[in-house]
Design a protein around this motif. Structure first.
Motif, short mmCIF file in Angstrom:
data_model
loop_
_atom_site.label_atom_id
_atom_site.label_comp_id
_atom_site.label_asym_id
_atom_site.label_seq_id
_atom_site.Cartn_x
_atom_site.Cartn_y
_atom_site.Cartn_z
N LYS A 56 -0.50 -5.87 4.65
CA LYS A 56 -1.56 -5.03 4.06
C LYS A 56 -2.24 -5.72 2.88
CE LYS A 56 -1.26 -1.29 6.55
NZ LYS A 56 -2.39 -0.69 7.23
N GLU A 57 -1.79 -6.95 2.58
CA GLU A 57 -2.36 -7.77 1.51
C GLU A 57 -2.34 -7.05 0.16
OE1 GLU A 57 -6.17 -9.21 2.84
OE2 GLU A 57 -5.25 -10.36 4.45
N ILE A 58 -1.19 -6.49 -0.16
CA ILE A 58 -1.00 -5.83 -1.45
C ILE A 58 -0.90 -6.92 -2.52
CG2 ILE A 58 0.49 -4.31 -2.80
CD1 ILE A 58 -0.93 -2.97 -0.37
N ASN A 59 -1.69 -6.78 -3.58
CA ASN A 59 -1.73 -7.79 -4.64
C ASN A 59 -0.65 -7.56 -5.67
OD1 ASN A 59 -4.11 -9.31 -3.83
ND2 ASN A 59 -5.18 -7.37 -4.16
N SER A 60 -0.37 -8.58 -6.44
CA SER A 60 0.70 -8.51 -7.44
C SER A 60 0.38 -7.56 -8.57
CB SER A 60 0.98 -9.90 -8.01
OG SER A 60 -0.17 -10.37 -8.68
N TRP A 61 -0.89 -7.29 -8.82
CA TRP A 61 -1.29 -6.44 -9.94
C TRP A 61 -1.31 -4.96 -9.58
CZ3 TRP A 61 -5.49 -3.95 -8.21
CH2 TRP A 61 -6.29 -4.59 -7.27
N GLU A 62 -1.14 -4.62 -8.31
CA GLU A 62 -1.17 -3.21 -7.91
C GLU A 62 0.13 -2.52 -8.33
OE1 GLU A 62 -3.26 -2.14 -4.22
OE2 GLU A 62 -3.12 -4.29 -3.76
N ASN A 63 0.03 -1.21 -8.60
CA ASN A 63 1.25 -0.51 -9.01
C ASN A 63 1.84 0.29 -7.85
OD1 ASN A 63 0.49 2.30 -9.01
ND2 ASN A 63 -0.59 1.97 -10.94
N PHE A 64 3.12 0.55 -7.96
CA PHE A 64 3.87 1.17 -6.88
C PHE A 64 3.30 2.51 -6.46
CE2 PHE A 64 7.16 4.05 -5.38
CZ PHE A 64 7.60 3.36 -4.26
N LYS A 110 7.30 -12.04 -6.35
CA LYS A 110 7.12 -13.20 -5.46
C LYS A 110 5.62 -13.46 -5.23
CE LYS A 110 8.23 -14.79 -0.81
NZ LYS A 110 8.80 -14.40 0.47
N ARG A 111 4.87 -12.40 -5.05
CA ARG A 111 3.43 -12.52 -4.81
C ARG A 111 2.72 -13.11 -6.03
NH1 ARG A 111 -0.43 -11.33 -0.53
NH2 ARG A 111 -2.39 -11.50 -1.62
N ALA A 161 4.00 -15.12 -8.29
CA ALA A 161 4.31 -16.55 -8.34
C ALA A 161 3.44 -17.32 -7.34
CB ALA A 161 5.78 -16.78 -8.05
N TYR A 162 3.26 -16.76 -6.15
CA TYR A 162 2.42 -17.38 -5.13
C TYR A 162 0.97 -17.45 -5.59
CZ TYR A 162 -0.24 -17.87 -0.81
OH TYR A 162 -1.14 -18.28 0.14
N GLU A 163 0.45 -16.36 -6.16
CA GLU A 163 -0.93 -16.33 -6.64
C GLU A 163 -1.16 -17.35 -7.75
OE1 GLU A 163 -1.50 -12.23 -7.66
OE2 GLU A 163 -1.68 -11.61 -5.57
N LYS A 164 -0.19 -17.46 -8.66
CA LYS A 164 -0.32 -18.44 -9.74
C LYS A 164 -0.31 -19.86 -9.20
CE LYS A 164 1.46 -15.85 -13.66
NZ LYS A 164 2.50 -15.78 -14.69
N LYS A 165 0.54 -20.11 -8.20
CA LYS A 165 0.60 -21.43 -7.59
C LYS A 165 -0.73 -21.76 -6.91
CE LYS A 165 3.20 -24.07 -4.18
NZ LYS A 165 4.23 -24.02 -3.14
N GLN A 166 -1.30 -20.79 -6.20
CA GLN A 166 -2.59 -20.99 -5.53
C GLN A 166 -3.69 -21.25 -6.56
OE1 GLN A 166 -1.40 -21.62 -2.43
NE2 GLN A 166 -3.28 -20.71 -1.71
N GLU A 167 -3.68 -20.50 -7.64
CA GLU A 167 -4.68 -20.66 -8.69
C GLU A 167 -4.58 -22.04 -9.34
OE1 GLU A 167 -5.23 -18.67 -13.00
OE2 GLU A 167 -5.15 -17.25 -11.34
N LYS A 168 -3.36 -22.46 -9.60
CA LYS A 168 -3.14 -23.77 -10.20
C LYS A 168 -3.61 -24.89 -9.27
CE LYS A 168 0.44 -26.29 -12.67
NZ LYS A 168 1.82 -26.28 -13.13
#
Length: 135
Positions: free
Chosen positions: A21-29, A61-62, A64-71
């Motif tokens: 569902k491509e839930i982002n790391s910044w979304e809340n539960f 985990k998401r 960390a992945y987003e930060k890695k992609q951004e970097k």
């Protein structure tokens, strides 16, 4: 049937569903739960506590992945800018003489090249900050 409930498999399916569902790391539960609460992968996790814990693990985990992609994207963009700047250095000449040669010192050729770029409105000079230009 509670005897056949496999929490590990249910949580893995829940996390895979969040990924699908491509839930982002910044979304809340609570917001995500409201949208997905009737989905079988969400209902499959028995307790709200397990869902929250799995969601927290997924978002960590998401992130960390987003930060890695951004970097990585920043690294690629910096390499592109450096390449364009090196093209500027290789192609620049001033009244028939090269601004930069293998024996040039930056403190002498840098200001002349900067002035030349300003006069000719060459934006390549501005791609890198001063520290990266000197490297």
């Amino acid at each position: 049937d509670k005897s056949r409930y496999d929490p590990v498999a249910a949580i893995a399916a829940f996390k895979a569903h969040l990924e699908a569902k491509e839930i982002n790391s910044w979304e809340n539960f609570n917001d995500v739960y409201r949208r997905l609460q009737r989905d079988p992968e969400v209902v499959g996790v028995r307790t709200q506590g397990e869902r929250k814990q799995a969601f927290a693990e997924y978002t960590t985990k998401r992130l960390a992945y987003e930060k890695k992609q951004e970097k990585e994207a920043e690294r690629v963009e910096q390499a592109r800018k450096r390449g364009v700047f090196l093209e500027l250095l290789a192609s620049s000449d001033f009244q028939g003489r090269a601004f930069v040669s293998s024996s040039s010192e930056w403190r002498t050729c840098g200001p002349r090249l900067q002035e030349h770029c300003r006069a000719h409105k060459d934006e390549r000079w501005l791609l890198l900050d001063a520290e990266d230009r000197q490297r």
